[in-house]
Design an enzyme around this catalytic site. Structure first.
Site, short mmCIF file in Angstrom:
data_model
loop_
_atom_site.label_atom_id
_atom_site.label_comp_id
_atom_site.label_asym_id
_atom_site.label_seq_id
_atom_site.Cartn_x
_atom_site.Cartn_y
_atom_site.Cartn_z
N GLU A 87 -7.35 7.41 2.42
CA GLU A 87 -6.88 8.44 3.36
C GLU A 87 -5.60 9.09 2.83
O GLU A 87 -5.37 10.28 3.04
CB GLU A 87 -6.68 7.82 4.75
CG GLU A 87 -8.02 7.51 5.40
CD GLU A 87 -8.04 6.33 6.36
OE1 GLU A 87 -6.97 5.92 6.83
OE2 GLU A 87 -9.15 5.83 6.63
N ASN A 144 -5.23 -3.22 8.53
CA ASN A 144 -4.59 -1.91 8.38
C ASN A 144 -4.78 -1.17 9.69
O ASN A 144 -5.88 -0.69 9.97
CB ASN A 144 -5.25 -1.16 7.21
CG ASN A 144 -4.73 0.26 7.07
OD1 ASN A 144 -3.75 0.64 7.74
ND2 ASN A 144 -5.36 1.04 6.21
N SER A 184 -15.68 -0.95 7.04
CA SER A 184 -16.57 -1.39 8.13
C SER A 184 -16.83 -2.89 8.10
O SER A 184 -17.94 -3.35 8.42
CB SER A 184 -17.89 -0.60 8.11
OG SER A 184 -17.63 0.77 8.30
N HIS A 212 -4.41 4.02 -0.49
CA HIS A 212 -5.52 4.09 0.46
C HIS A 212 -6.22 5.45 0.33
O HIS A 212 -5.57 6.47 0.11
CB HIS A 212 -5.01 3.89 1.89
CG HIS A 212 -6.14 3.63 2.84
ND1 HIS A 212 -6.93 4.64 3.33
CD2 HIS A 212 -6.65 2.47 3.33
CE1 HIS A 212 -7.87 4.11 4.10
NE2 HIS A 212 -7.72 2.81 4.11
N LYS A 225 -3.62 1.58 10.60
CA LYS A 225 -3.56 3.05 10.42
C LYS A 225 -2.64 3.63 11.51
O LYS A 225 -1.67 2.98 11.88
CB LYS A 225 -4.97 3.62 10.44
CG LYS A 225 -5.89 2.90 9.42
CD LYS A 225 -7.21 3.54 9.18
CE LYS A 225 -7.99 2.72 8.16
NZ LYS A 225 -9.29 3.28 7.81
N GLY A 268 -14.69 3.34 8.07
CA GLY A 268 -14.79 3.95 9.39
C GLY A 268 -16.15 4.54 9.72
O GLY A 268 -16.30 5.27 10.69
N GLU A 293 -12.31 -0.52 -1.60
CA GLU A 293 -12.73 0.13 -0.35
C GLU A 293 -13.60 1.34 -0.67
O GLU A 293 -13.06 2.44 -0.89
CB GLU A 293 -11.50 0.59 0.44
CG GLU A 293 -10.58 -0.53 0.86
CD GLU A 293 -9.83 -0.20 2.14
OE1 GLU A 293 -9.89 -1.01 3.07
OE2 GLU A 293 -9.20 0.87 2.22
P1 13P Z 1 -12.61 0.31 8.63
O1 13P Z 1 -12.59 -1.21 8.66
O2 13P Z 1 -12.28 0.92 9.96
O3 13P Z 1 -13.87 0.84 8.03
O4 13P Z 1 -11.41 0.75 7.67
C1 13P Z 1 -11.27 0.13 6.44
C2 13P Z 1 -9.97 0.55 5.87
O5 13P Z 1 -9.76 1.72 5.57
C3 13P Z 1 -8.93 -0.47 5.71
O6 13P Z 1 -7.89 -0.01 4.92
#
Ligand code: 13P
Length: 255
Positions: free
Chosen positions: A99, A9, A215, A97, A11, A175, A169
């Site tokens: 976010e 992803n 992560s 997601h 983003k 992150g 997740e």
């Molecule tokens: P990170 O791997 O940067 O922690 O993000 C995970 C994520 O949100 C994948 O959709």
């Protein structure tokens, strides 16, 4: 044996040329390395999808979007429909997601609508669920994930479930550099499989693909992926670096 999946992803990262070059590097890695049973999905920003989808050659790589509209078409300035995504050659869409839930106020009802519209347009769905830290600290993480999955999958048929991948997740791991331990991931993934069992039956539960995200990086992917109910990963930050992402793809046990 379930297939293994590693999805990246991206983003809101990568300009057009950078994105294309990253996609080419991953494609070349897959062409040069025999990894039967592993599928890779690149989820770049919408605007790169058609170009990237058209450029990939490895048989086990595909593309996905990071979101889609809950409408089919019409006067929704700035929105992108599931049908448009499909028309780029993409096969997947990420829905739910954290976010999107937190920054764009997407609730379970809206996510259920988006899942249905994606499936109607023959996209496969990567549905994300996961608790925030305060929910885990209060011991409510199982309850939260169960509720997210039950609401998202409301009205989804057994047949449609085959086109849905679930990504666990935990929001506190996204992150932050703090990964769920392999034990925490396995515990939740096995719980998610038990939810699918109750909703759809044994066969569907055994077939369901459940990815871990948060992560995940080359230093922990092998351990996470060695867990019985972890079928791969949804990778954020580490999917932006070709070496890291390819190492993660290459980290399934017994390959
Ligand atoms: P990170 O791997 O940067 O922690 O993000 C995970 C994520 O949100 C994948 O959709």
């Amino acid at each position: 044996m379930r297939r293994k999946v590693v999805a990246g992803n991206w983003k809101m990262n990568m300009k057009h040329a950078e994105g294309l070059s990253l996609a080419q590097a991953v494609d070349n890695f897959l062409l040069g390395n025999d990894l039967p049973g592993v599928d890779v999905i690149l989820c770049p920003p919408y605007i790169h999808l058609a170009h990237i989808a058209g450029s990939l050659r490895a048989p086990n790589i595909s593309t996905g979007a990071q979101n889609c509209s809950d409408h089919d078409a019409g006067a929704y300035t700035g929105e992108i429909s599931a049908g448009m995504i499909k028309s780029t050659g993409a096969e997947y869409v990420i829905i739910g997601h954290s976010e999107r839930r937190s920054y764009f106020n997407e609730n379970d009802e809206l996510l259920n609508t988006k899942i249905k519209i994606a499936l109607k347009n023959e996209l496969r769905v990567i549905f994300c669920c996961g608790e925030v830290l305060s929910e885990r600290e209060k011991g409510k993480h199982f309850e939260i994930v169960k509720s997210q999955i039950e609401k998202a999958l409301s009205g989804i048929s057994r047949e449609d479930l085959a086109d849905i991948i679930i990504a666990y997740e935990p929001v506190w791991a996204i992150g932050t550099g703090v990964t769920a331990s392999s034990g925490q991931a396995q515990e939740m993934h096995s719980y998610i499989r038990s939810i699918i069992y109750k909703l759809f039956g044994k066969e569907e539960a055994e077939k369901a693909l459940i990815l871990y995200g948060g992560s995940c990086k080359p230093s922990n992917s092998a351990e996470l992926f060695s867990m019985e109910d972890v079928d791969g990963g949804l990778i954020g930050g580490a999917s932006l670096n070709e070496d890291d992402f390819c190492k993660i793809i290459d980290s399934f046990p017994g390959k």
